[in-house]
Design a protein around this motif. Structure first.
Motif, PDB file in Angstrom:
ATOM      1  N   CYS A  30       0.858  -1.184   0.000  1.00  0.00           N
ATOM      2  CA  CYS A  30       0.000   0.000   0.000  1.00  0.00           C
ATOM      3  C   CYS A  30       0.896   1.235   0.000  1.00  0.00           C
ATOM      4  O   CYS A  30       1.931   1.257   0.668  1.00  0.00           O
ATOM      5  CB  CYS A  30      -0.933   0.028   1.208  1.00  0.00           C
ATOM      6  N   LEU A  32      -0.349   4.213   0.928  1.00  0.00           N
ATOM      7  CA  LEU A  32      -0.861   5.121   1.956  1.00  0.00           C
ATOM      8  C   LEU A  32      -0.472   4.591   3.342  1.00  0.00           C
ATOM      9  O   LEU A  32      -0.069   3.437   3.489  1.00  0.00           O
ATOM     10  CB  LEU A  32      -2.386   5.270   1.869  1.00  0.00           C
ATOM     11  N   ARG A  33      -0.634   5.444   4.328  1.00  0.00           N
ATOM     12  CA  ARG A  33      -0.403   5.049   5.724  1.00  0.00           C
ATOM     13  C   ARG A  33      -1.481   5.698   6.591  1.00  0.00           C
ATOM     14  O   ARG A  33      -1.200   6.608   7.385  1.00  0.00           O
ATOM     15  CB  ARG A  33       1.001   5.482   6.187  1.00  0.00           C
ATOM     16  N   CYS A  34      -2.714   5.244   6.427  1.00  0.00           N
ATOM     17  CA  CYS A  34      -3.830   5.814   7.186  1.00  0.00           C
ATOM     18  C   CYS A  34      -3.561   5.642   8.684  1.00  0.00           C
ATOM     19  O   CYS A  34      -3.113   4.571   9.129  1.00  0.00           O
ATOM     20  CB  CYS A  34      -5.133   5.128   6.806  1.00  0.00           C
ATOM     21  N   TRP A  36      -5.364   5.093  11.143  1.00  0.00           N
ATOM     22  CA  TRP A  36      -6.124   4.049  11.838  1.00  0.00           C
ATOM     23  C   TRP A  36      -6.079   2.711  11.102  1.00  0.00           C
ATOM     24  O   TRP A  36      -6.887   1.815  11.377  1.00  0.00           O
ATOM     25  CB  TRP A  36      -7.586   4.487  12.012  1.00  0.00           C
ATOM     26  N   CYS A  37      -5.149   2.550  10.170  1.00  0.00           N
ATOM     27  CA  CYS A  37      -5.122   1.325   9.345  1.00  0.00           C
ATOM     28  C   CYS A  37      -5.133   0.077  10.219  1.00  0.00           C
ATOM     29  O   CYS A  37      -4.353  -0.039  11.167  1.00  0.00           O
ATOM     30  CB  CYS A  37      -3.873   1.312   8.466  1.00  0.00           C
ATOM     31  N   THR A  39      -4.793  -3.054   8.835  1.00  0.00           N
ATOM     32  CA  THR A  39      -4.094  -4.158   8.160  1.00  0.00           C
ATOM     33  C   THR A  39      -2.653  -3.776   7.788  1.00  0.00           C
ATOM     34  O   THR A  39      -2.215  -4.035   6.663  1.00  0.00           O
ATOM     35  CB  THR A  39      -4.849  -4.591   6.876  1.00  0.00           C
ATOM     36  N   PHE A  43       1.298  -4.284   4.380  1.00  0.00           N
ATOM     37  CA  PHE A  43       2.161  -3.306   3.703  1.00  0.00           C
ATOM     38  C   PHE A  43       3.341  -3.989   3.015  1.00  0.00           C
ATOM     39  O   PHE A  43       3.827  -3.514   2.003  1.00  0.00           O
ATOM     40  CB  PHE A  43       2.731  -2.288   4.707  1.00  0.00           C
ATOM     41  N   GLY A  70      -6.848  -5.093   0.188  1.00  0.00           N
ATOM     42  CA  GLY A  70      -5.423  -4.943   0.416  1.00  0.00           C
ATOM     43  C   GLY A  70      -5.156  -4.558   1.857  1.00  0.00           C
ATOM     44  O   GLY A  70      -5.970  -4.843   2.728  1.00  0.00           O
ATOM     45  N   GLY A  71      -4.062  -3.779   2.023  1.00  0.00           N
ATOM     46  CA  GLY A  71      -3.264  -3.102   1.033  1.00  0.00           C
ATOM     47  C   GLY A  71      -4.116  -2.325   0.026  1.00  0.00           C
ATOM     48  O   GLY A  71      -5.276  -2.068   0.251  1.00  0.00           O
ATOM     49  N   GLY A  98      -8.605   2.075  -1.757  1.00  0.00           N
ATOM     50  CA  GLY A  98      -8.402   3.233  -0.892  1.00  0.00           C
ATOM     51  C   GLY A  98      -8.788   4.560  -1.505  1.00  0.00           C
ATOM     52  O   GLY A  98      -8.846   5.569  -0.808  1.00  0.00           O
ATOM     53  N   LYS A 117     -10.866   9.237   1.781  1.00  0.00           N
ATOM     54  CA  LYS A 117     -10.117   9.404   3.030  1.00  0.00           C
ATOM     55  C   LYS A 117     -10.462  10.746   3.677  1.00  0.00           C
ATOM     56  O   LYS A 117     -10.348  11.805   3.048  1.00  0.00           O
ATOM     57  CB  LYS A 117      -8.606   9.338   2.764  1.00  0.00           C
TER      58      LYS A 117
HETATM   59  S1  SF4 Z   1      -4.335  -0.641   3.603  1.00  0.00           S
HETATM   60 FE1  SF4 Z   1      -6.122   0.736   3.410  1.00  0.00          FE
HETATM   61  S2  SF4 Z   1      -6.401   1.576   5.467  1.00  0.00           S
HETATM   62 FE2  SF4 Z   1      -4.317   0.686   5.393  1.00  0.00          FE
HETATM   63  S3  SF4 Z   1      -2.977   2.406   4.822  1.00  0.00           S
HETATM   64 FE3  SF4 Z   1      -3.562   1.364   2.917  1.00  0.00          FE
HETATM   65  S4  SF4 Z   1      -5.389   2.477   2.202  1.00  0.00           S
HETATM   66 FE4  SF4 Z   1      -5.085   3.041   4.341  1.00  0.00          FE
END
Ligand code: SF4
Length: 213
Positions: A30, A32-34, A36-37, A39, A43, A70-71, A98, A117
């Motif tokens: 992935c 992104l690094r949300c 509150w992720c 999963t 990564f 995902g991811g 995402g 997001k």
């Molecule tokens: S897996 Fe989903 S929630 Fe987690 S960082 Fe990536 S987009 Fe955000």
């Protein structure tokens, strides 16, 4: 080839398909690094699998509802081949994405569950806004809400893009363990928002931090 984090059979916890038995194909990686992720283990790592082997693994569960997640699944080019192969075999295919990449090449019959997001994720600057203009009536748009500011952001996006009438569902999901669902429920009801509050059913069934369910 695809890099697969996990393939598993569980109860769908989100979207209008919540509660239904479903096979999940989680692709690794992935961009992104949300904040509150839930999963982060997806990564990195994963194992290489040929598309036909992923399809065979899915079919072995004997369930015709499949979610590709995902991811961020759209980072892997061969995901398009996987979606086409699953559709060809008669599966109902959900794609959880995402929202930072264009969904314009996703097959029409795939149900897109598209994240937007919110600011609390730390990644709202990555939303690919043109995605909201190419939704099909079966698609669903999801906002993960961590606080009132996120809710207000979501409400404004829903209004600006007419989402209540342009897709199958607007999904509002409180960040588990952060925003009390009752707060979000009160805000939705007070505003008369035509949205679904979703609670990530799988976390109530199996626990919040259990992998592969
Ligand atoms: S897996 Fe989903 S929630 Fe987690 S960082 Fe990536 S987009 Fe955000």
């Amino acid at each position: 080839m695809l890099t697969i984090s996990e393939i598993f059979h569980s109860i769908q916890g989100e979207s209008t398909y919540a509660g239904a038995p479903c096979v999940f194909v989680r692709l690794a990686g992935c961009d992104l690094r949300c904040s509150w992720c839930d999963t982060p283990y997806a990564f990195t790592g994963g194992r290489k699998m040929a598309v036909e082997d992923v399809v065979a693994a899915v079919k072995a569960f004997g369930v015709d509802l499949v979610e590709i997640t995902g991811g961020e699944p759209l980072l892997q080019e061969d995901v398009y081949q996987l979606m086409a192969a699953l559709i060809d075999r008669g599966a109902t295919v959900l794609l959880e994405t995402g929202g930072q990449m264009s969904v314009d090449r996703v097959p029409e019959s795939v149900v897109k569950i598209l994240d937007v997001k919110c600011p609390g994720s730390g990644e709202s600057g990555r939303n690919h806004w043109p995605n909201l203009e190419i939704l099909s009536p079966r698609d669903q748009v999801k906002f993960v809400v961590s606080d009132r500011a996120d809710y207000d952001f979501a409400r404004q996006v829903v209004a600006r893009h007419g989402l209540e009438s342009r897709c199958a569902a607007v999904l509002l999901s409180p960040v588990h363990g952060v925003l009390p669902p009752a707060d979000l429920a009160r805000w939705i009801l007070a505003d008369g928002l035509r949205a679904r509050l979703q609670l990530q059913v799988h976390k109530y069934i199996w626990g919040a931090h259990v992998r592969g369910v």
